[in-house]
Each structure stands twice: as C-alpha cells, then as structure tokens.
Design a protein around this motif. Structure first.
Motif, short mmCIF file in Angstrom:
data_model
loop_
_atom_site.label_atom_id
_atom_site.label_comp_id
_atom_site.label_asym_id
_atom_site.label_seq_id
_atom_site.Cartn_x
_atom_site.Cartn_y
_atom_site.Cartn_z
N LEU A 355 31.52 35.27 32.00
CA LEU A 355 32.63 34.35 32.90
C LEU A 355 32.81 34.54 34.62
CD1 LEU A 355 35.02 32.34 31.83
CD2 LEU A 355 36.95 35.31 32.60
N ARG A 356 32.32 33.23 35.18
CA ARG A 356 32.65 33.50 36.50
C ARG A 356 34.21 33.50 37.24
NH1 ARG A 356 30.64 28.23 37.59
NH2 ARG A 356 28.30 29.17 37.31
N ALA A 357 35.28 32.93 36.67
CA ALA A 357 36.60 32.81 37.01
C ALA A 357 37.45 32.98 36.26
CB ALA A 357 36.38 32.47 38.04
N LEU A 358 38.46 32.59 36.30
CA LEU A 358 39.65 32.45 35.13
C LEU A 358 40.55 31.09 36.71
CD1 LEU A 358 41.44 32.31 32.59
CD2 LEU A 358 43.06 34.17 33.59
N PHE A 359 41.13 30.46 36.03
CA PHE A 359 41.18 29.36 36.45
C PHE A 359 42.88 29.32 35.53
CE2 PHE A 359 37.43 27.99 38.53
CZ PHE A 359 37.98 27.94 40.15
N LEU A 360 43.77 28.97 36.45
CA LEU A 360 45.15 29.75 36.14
C LEU A 360 46.10 27.94 36.70
CD1 LEU A 360 46.57 32.65 35.68
CD2 LEU A 360 45.98 31.76 34.34
N ALA A 361 47.10 26.91 36.26
CA ALA A 361 47.72 25.95 36.30
C ALA A 361 48.75 25.54 35.38
CB ALA A 361 47.18 24.88 36.84
N GLY A 362 49.93 24.90 35.74
CA GLY A 362 50.60 24.16 34.64
C GLY A 362 52.18 24.37 34.91
N GLU A 363 52.08 25.71 35.68
CA GLU A 363 53.04 26.48 36.08
C GLU A 363 53.03 27.29 37.27
OE1 GLU A 363 54.74 28.93 33.07
OE2 GLU A 363 52.55 29.28 32.36
N PRO A 367 52.54 36.40 40.63
CA PRO A 367 51.64 37.59 40.64
C PRO A 367 51.65 38.89 40.12
CG PRO A 367 52.94 36.51 42.54
CD PRO A 367 54.01 36.62 41.35
N ASP A 368 52.84 39.36 39.05
CA ASP A 368 52.38 40.46 38.30
C ASP A 368 50.97 40.05 37.19
OD1 ASP A 368 52.47 42.80 37.12
OD2 ASP A 368 54.39 41.94 35.80
N THR A 369 51.25 38.84 36.47
CA THR A 369 50.49 38.42 35.53
C THR A 369 49.14 37.74 36.14
OG1 THR A 369 52.19 37.51 33.88
CG2 THR A 369 49.83 36.33 33.85
N LEU A 370 49.20 37.70 37.33
CA LEU A 370 47.86 37.21 38.28
C LEU A 370 47.04 38.35 38.37
CD1 LEU A 370 47.75 34.15 40.35
CD2 LEU A 370 46.44 35.86 40.56
N GLU A 371 47.94 39.26 38.97
CA GLU A 371 47.47 40.81 39.00
C GLU A 371 46.87 41.47 37.50
OE1 GLU A 371 49.84 42.66 41.49
OE2 GLU A 371 49.95 40.98 43.20
N TRP A 372 47.62 41.47 36.66
CA TRP A 372 47.35 41.64 35.86
C TRP A 372 45.99 41.62 35.49
CZ3 TRP A 372 46.57 40.47 30.34
CH2 TRP A 372 46.65 41.98 29.26
N ILE A 373 46.04 40.48 34.84
CA ILE A 373 44.39 40.07 34.38
C ILE A 373 43.57 39.92 35.39
CG2 ILE A 373 45.21 37.06 34.94
CD1 ILE A 373 43.64 38.02 31.44
N LEU A 377 40.27 42.09 33.71
CA LEU A 377 38.82 40.59 33.94
C LEU A 377 37.71 41.50 35.01
CD1 LEU A 377 40.07 37.31 33.33
CD2 LEU A 377 38.51 38.29 31.44
N ASP A 378 37.92 41.54 36.31
CA ASP A 378 37.33 42.33 36.43
C ASP A 378 36.66 40.80 37.73
OD1 ASP A 378 35.82 43.53 38.65
OD2 ASP A 378 34.97 44.74 37.54
N ARG A 379 37.39 40.13 37.40
CA ARG A 379 36.86 38.10 38.23
C ARG A 379 37.82 37.68 39.29
NH1 ARG A 379 34.20 39.92 33.76
NH2 ARG A 379 31.73 39.22 33.63
N PRO A 380 37.53 37.00 39.89
CA PRO A 380 38.03 35.63 40.42
C PRO A 380 39.38 35.05 39.56
CG PRO A 380 36.26 35.85 41.19
CD PRO A 380 36.02 36.60 40.85
N VAL A 381 40.37 35.34 39.94
CA VAL A 381 41.88 34.89 39.24
C VAL A 381 42.15 33.68 40.52
CG1 VAL A 381 43.21 34.99 37.24
CG2 VAL A 381 41.74 36.72 37.20
#
Ligand code: COA
Ligand code: AMP
Length: 621
Positions: A355-363, A367-373, A377-381
């Motif tokens: 995986l190069r990156a995880l993209f999030l959208a829709g809502e 920050p807590d969820t974003l930092e956790w994942i 993953l140790d990749r850009p989210v």
C-alpha cells in the motif's frame, strides 16, 4: 511540476490546462474548444465513448491480459478476476443484451444491484451504448426506488434476485415488484441476475432472466457521444424528501477522473486500486468503476463489510492478496475496524503490504482515528473532501503532485481546477481562519455537475445564494497557506456511516406516522458511524400515555427510506423546544443528544421544555 505551479496554471488558464489533460483520453473527435462560457459546457465539440476509454482502449494498447476487475465477495465465498479483454467481452455482450431489450442512446436504465460483477458490466455497457445509467444503492427501500423510477423514467430495470448483507440474504425481487407497482412510470422490463443464494420467481414478459438474455445477445460496439451528453444520473439527498438527480456529463468527467488518478492518488497504470465503497454512491461511480479503469488500474469490487465478513482483517488481506497500492474508504470503516481489532493484530498478521497510501472521505475524519490508522499502517493517510455534485475530489493532498504535508484537521488544499472562497451569509469573503460558507467559484472544473435531472430551479438554487459561486452546503475555514478545514454541513444533511441522508426526509416519514403529531430529527454523535439519526417526537392526545412508539417509527423509516437511515433512538417528548416564532431549536436537541449542555437562545418559547427532554433522553439513549 509541484502542486503550487500546477494549481496556478489550472486557475490562470483553465482552458489550456484542461485541454492538455484531455489529451490523455482517446476521442472520436478531439475538441477544439475547451470551455464554452455561454453554455457552461466543457469540450462542447468533443465526441468520445467512455467505455471504450475505460476498457477497449487498454486491450488495443496491448494490455488485454492485465487484471481489470477483481471481485472479492467474502459473503458468498466468490473471488474472480476479469482481465481487460475479458471485461471487454462481458461488457460488449451486456450492452448487446440491453440494446436488444429496447434501450438506445439517451434512454435511461436503472441499475439496482448488489456489489456483483454484473453491476459493473451494466454500468459500462450503458456507457458503451450512450444509454444514461442511474444506479440506485441496493439498500434503498421500494418507495425510494419508485421515486427514482418516476423521476428518470427508465426503459429498463437491471437487478439481481438478492443481495447478501453479512450473513443475511436480502430478497430484491419483492422490492422491485413493489417499486414498479408504486411508480407511475413503467419500465419495459426488469432483467434479473439469478443468484444461487436466493433465486427469484420471474414473471414474463416483464421479468427477464439476465442469463438467458445475455447468452442470446450479440456483442455491441461503442457508440461515440458528445462530451456534454449525460453519462449517468446519480440521486443524492437534498433538503426535501425528493432526491436530487445529479447529472454527470461524459467528456469533462472522463478528463477529470483520468487526471485525478495520477495527480491526486498517485496511481500508476497496472496497479491495483481499491475504493471500498458501494457502486450506489459517487465514490463507487468515480473510483470503483470509471477512474481506475480509465487509468488502466485493476479495480477491486468488494461485497462485504470492513468487519464481520468474516473479521476486521478482511481489508488488509485483500490489500495484500492483490498488491493494492491505493486504498480509499470512509473513516467509519476504520473506526469499525479499530473497535473490533483495537491493537490491529489482524493488520500485523499480513506481511508485505504494498500500500502506498490510504485515502479517506465521505465524512469528517476525526484526528484520533486518522492518527491511529496512520501509526498502524505506517503510511500516509490522506483525508480529502468532495461531494456527489462535484464527482471528484476538490480538497486534497495531491500525492501525485509531490504533496505530502498533511495538516491534522484539514482536508488538504484546493485541488487544481477548483477556486474556493469562504463567504459570510451576505456573500462577503471572511478573513483566513474564520468559519463561514464554503463556496467554489464558477465555472466549476470539468467533471462537476452541470444539471439536476428535470430540475432547473434546483440547479439554479445551488448557485443562487452566492452569485458566481457554487454553495457546497458545508462550512469551512481557510489557513493562510491554503489548507482548508471542513467543519460540517450548514443544512440538514447528515453523513451516517459515510452515507448521505437528509434529516428533513426522515422527518417527513416520522411525521407521517399515525401516532406522531410533531417531530424533529437530528444527527447525534456515534462512536463508529460518526453521526446517526435521533428522533424526538410528540404524540397526540389520543395516543396511549407513556407508550413508546419508537419501534414503529424505526420500522417506518426502514421501510420508507432504508435500514441505513434507521434512528439510533426515538424519544417521546411532551413538547419540542421552539422559538417564540415557532422554529424548532434543532441545535438544542443535537446538544442534548450528544450529552452536552444546550445553549438555548433568548427567543426560546418555553425554557422548561428543555429539562423535560433531558429527563426523557437518558432513558432512551
Ligand atoms: N442492502 C440492504 N441492506 C443494507 C445494505 C444493502 N446494500 N447496506 C446496508 N444495509 C442495511 C444493513 O444490513 C443494516 O441493517 P440492520 O440495521 O437491519 O442490521 C443497516 O442497513 C445499516 O447498515 P450499515 O450502515 O452498513 O451498518 P452496519 O452496522 O451493518 O455496518 C459499518 C457498520 C461501519 C461497518 C458500515 O456502515 C460500513 O462499512 N460503512 C462504510 C460505508 C462506506 O464505505 N460508505 C461509502 C463512503 S465513501
Ligand atoms: P456525498 O455527496 O455523499 O459524497 O457527501 C458529501 C458530503 O460529505 C460533503 O458535503 C461533506 O459534508 C461530507 N464530506 C465528504 N468528505 C468529507 C471530508 N473529507 N471531511 C468532512 N466532510 C466530508
């Protein structure tokens, strides 16, 4: 070239910018004009076929053996891969089937299907013929399907005998029958894929078996259409019970999607790309079907949930199995995974993620969820923001343009092509850092909606509040360095587990319940789904005292709209808090639902009402 240079070029000379981008598609008539301001049309003299660009083109260019569509269905145990050549054959024959059943260029076809390969074949087959598809999310109820049938008047309904929701099999046929019976407009046929999990009884001549029609069909060729011709209509929640039919053009959309794949997502042809969404939503249209295939990526079609099918490791195992380089999902999916696997042991159990990156959208991505994942993953989210109306991202960190400096709490910067303005209610720009209405300057870039189906007034209204600007309906603020923070909606739209719903629409259903004389629906906070509908209702004198009608109300919402709109709680109250002029104080109710101290305005009609509701609330929550 870096983001700043590209962004500047896109706004200083949009015509030159998008004309250059248009060269990445294969046109039957390459456009001489990029944009016609008098009609607001991109590529007015261009002609092309998007199915050819998404499928056949890759075969002609020698990539017919590359994987194109990967179907992963943990709920049925099926896993299939179609190469570009196989996809072309399936789509051409499906197009032949659709044409033989009577649909021709410009006609509409509704696709009401679960996440199975035939649904993707159907979308591309419509595009192949110049037929306008309208995909209706499989979780919508019969009345919602009927509304869409009446609005876009399809010649055909394409569907399946059932959907599989976790361990439950959901019969589609009764819903199709009910919707067709309710609708005033009558399609000529319903063509049904018979699934082994629950075949349906078909009633000819209206019902046709997909398998039989498909087997008897001759492959159909691509029909070139004008760039401005509609590719699809996608209904989304507006502020009333009537959904808005967002009309997407063909050429502008194709150009924008193709551009976004490399420049926003950093995806290279040949890689696997996975948008874990549903084809019933805009993310599914743009990034399960058209975007990745246009770019020559293998796309994953996933029939399952992030958790429970069978566990919270399913995303990671699929990413590993198919060497997925880009994953796109809604934050709610990550929250669900985290709740089920807090130490991410199931993620640790897979090695060699490419995986190069995880993209999030829709809502909103909290920050807590974003930092956790990001840590796990140790990749850009990367959070990014867009809407059904726009069709592709408008605020993002453009990975393909070398951007990597994500700012926590911000959805990124304006994507090239988009000019944002944060305006107060009078239309005046507010200083950086101040929250106000998030608007986009006209003209909108290619790919964005140019019409609402048969609803000119509704379309004009999207531009009416702030002349020269599209009102996104979101509030936001901008930093001096261009980072945009999206703060939430300014209207009654809520995002429940990444699904866009209108509380106004839910209110219409609740208000129609026999024992309800008045109600208000607000979006309350939910640890996994982000937001979830909460109903406050008042019953009439004839209703039994103390009787809880919550179950009945919930069933009404499920039946009239969808189980995805089912309220988390229905609270019977004596009175709703209102201003002296009679306006319901929904923000007071929202605060109560979220366990906060409400701050009623001075204009409140009766302050004692609030105490009564607070007293009623904990028993129900
Ligand atoms: N057909 C029929 N019913 C459906 C359906 C479909 N396609 N999709 C959802 N439903 C039903 C579910 O079965 C459930 O019914 P129930 O209340 O009777 O159990 C209800 O609608 C709610 O479904 P859902 O919102 O999916 O909640 P869940 O509790 O089953 O799962 C999550 C929670 C977080 C795992 C799930 O919501 C999820 O995966 N969300 C991400 C959504 C997403 O990707 N959105 C796209 C944005 S990019
Ligand atoms: P939809 O049309 O279903 O894609 O929903 C669009 C709406 O979802 C937007 O108007 C926002 O309110 C919300 N939304 C989408 N992406 C984001 C995001 N990254 N951050 C905050 N809200 C978002």
């Amino acid at each position: 070239m870096d983001y700043q240079t590209i962004y500047r070029r896109s706004v200083e000379d949009p015509s030159a910018f998008w004309m250059e981008a248009a060269r990445s598609l294969d046109w039957d008539d390459f456009p001489e004009t990029a944009y016609a301001p008098e009609t607001d049309i991109w590529f007015p003299d261009g002609r092309l076929n998007l199915c050819r660009n998404a499928v056949d083109r890759h075969v002609s260019e020698g990539h017919g053996d590359r994987p194109a569509l990967i179907y992963e269905s943990p709920v049925t145990g099926r896993s299939e891969t179609y190469s570009f050549a196989e996809l072309r054959d399936q789509v051409a024959q499906t197009a032949g089937m659709i044409a033989a059943a009577g649909a021709a260029r410009g006609d509409r076809v509704i696709i009401y299907m679960p996440m199975i390969p035939e649904a993707v074949f159907a979308m591309l087959a419509c595009a192949r013929l110049g037929v306008v598809h309208s995909v209706v999310f499989g979780g919508f109820s019969a009345p919602e399907l009927a509304k869409r049938i009446d609005d876009c008047e399809p010649v055909l309904l394409l569907s399946a005998s059932c959907g599989v929701e976790g361990s439950r099999v959901i019969a589609y046929k009764p819903m199709i029958d009910e919707a067709v019976a309710r609708a005033r407009s009558k399609p000529r046929h319903a063509i049904i894929v018979q699934r082994p999990e629950l075949p349906a009884d078909l009633t000819p001549p209206f019902d046709l078996s997909w398998e039989e029609q498909f087997d008897g069909a001759a492959p159909a060729d691509c029909v070139p259409v004008r760039a401005q011709d509609p590719l699809y209509i996608l209904y989304t929640s507006g502020t009333t019970g009537k959904p808005k039919g967002v009309v997407r053009d063909t050429g502008g959309y194709g150009v924008a999607l193709q551009w976004s794949m490399g420049n926003i997502y950093g995806a290279r042809p040949g890689e696997a790309f996975w948008a874990a969404s549903d084809i019933g939503w805009v993310v599914g249209h743009s990034y399960i079907v058209y975007g990745p295939l246009l770019n020559g990526n293998a796309t994953i079609l996933f029939e399952g949930k992030p958790v429970g099918t069978p566990d919270a490791g399913i995303f990671w195992r699929i990413v590993e199995r198919h060497a997925v380089r880009t994953l796109f999902t809604a934050p709610t999916a990550i929250r669900a995974i985290r709740a089920s696997d807090p130490d991410a042991k199931l993620l640790d159990a897979v090695d060699g993620l490419q995986l190069r990156a995880l993209f999030l959208a829709g809502e909103r991505a909290d920050p807590d969820t974003l930092e956790w994942i990001a840590a796990k993953l140790d990749r850009p989210v990367i959070d990014h923001w867009w809407q059904t109306e726009l069709g592709w991202p408008a605020i993002a960190t453009c990975l393909g343009l070398g951007e990597g400096d994500m700012l926590a709490g911000s959805a990124g910067r304006a994507v090239p092509g988009y000019g944002f303005a944060v305006l107060d209610d009078d239309g005046a720009p507010v200083p950086n850092g101040e929250v106000a209405n998030l608007t986009i300057e006209r003209p909108l870039p290619p790919g964005c909606f140019r019409a609402l189906w048969k609803n000119e007034a509704g379309y004009a209204a999207c531009f009416g509040d702030f002349p020269g600007h599209y009102a996104t309906g979101d509030a936001g603020k901008c930093d001096p360095d261009g980072h945009i923070h999206v703060m939430g909606r300014t209207d009654d739209i809520i995002n429940v587990a990444g699904h866009r719903l209108s509380t106004g629409q839910i209110e219409e259903v609740v208000a129609a319940c026999e024992q309800v004389v008045e109600c208000a629906v607000v979006g309350g906070r939910d640890a996994v789904k982000g937001t979830i509908p909460i109903v406050f209702y008042v019953s009439g004198a004839e209703a039994a005292e103390g009787q809880d009608y919550g179950w009945m109300i919930s069933q009404a919402v499920r039946g009239a709209i969808s189980p995805i709109a089912a309220p988390k709680a229905c609270v019977r109250v004596e009175k709703l808090p209102k201003t002296r002029s009679g306006k319901i104080l929904r923000n007071v109710l929202r605060a109560i639902a979220d366990g906060e101290t409400p701050r009623p305005p001075e204009t409140i009609e009766d302050i004692a009402v609030i105490d009564d509701i607070i007293a009623a609330w904990p028993r129900k929550a």
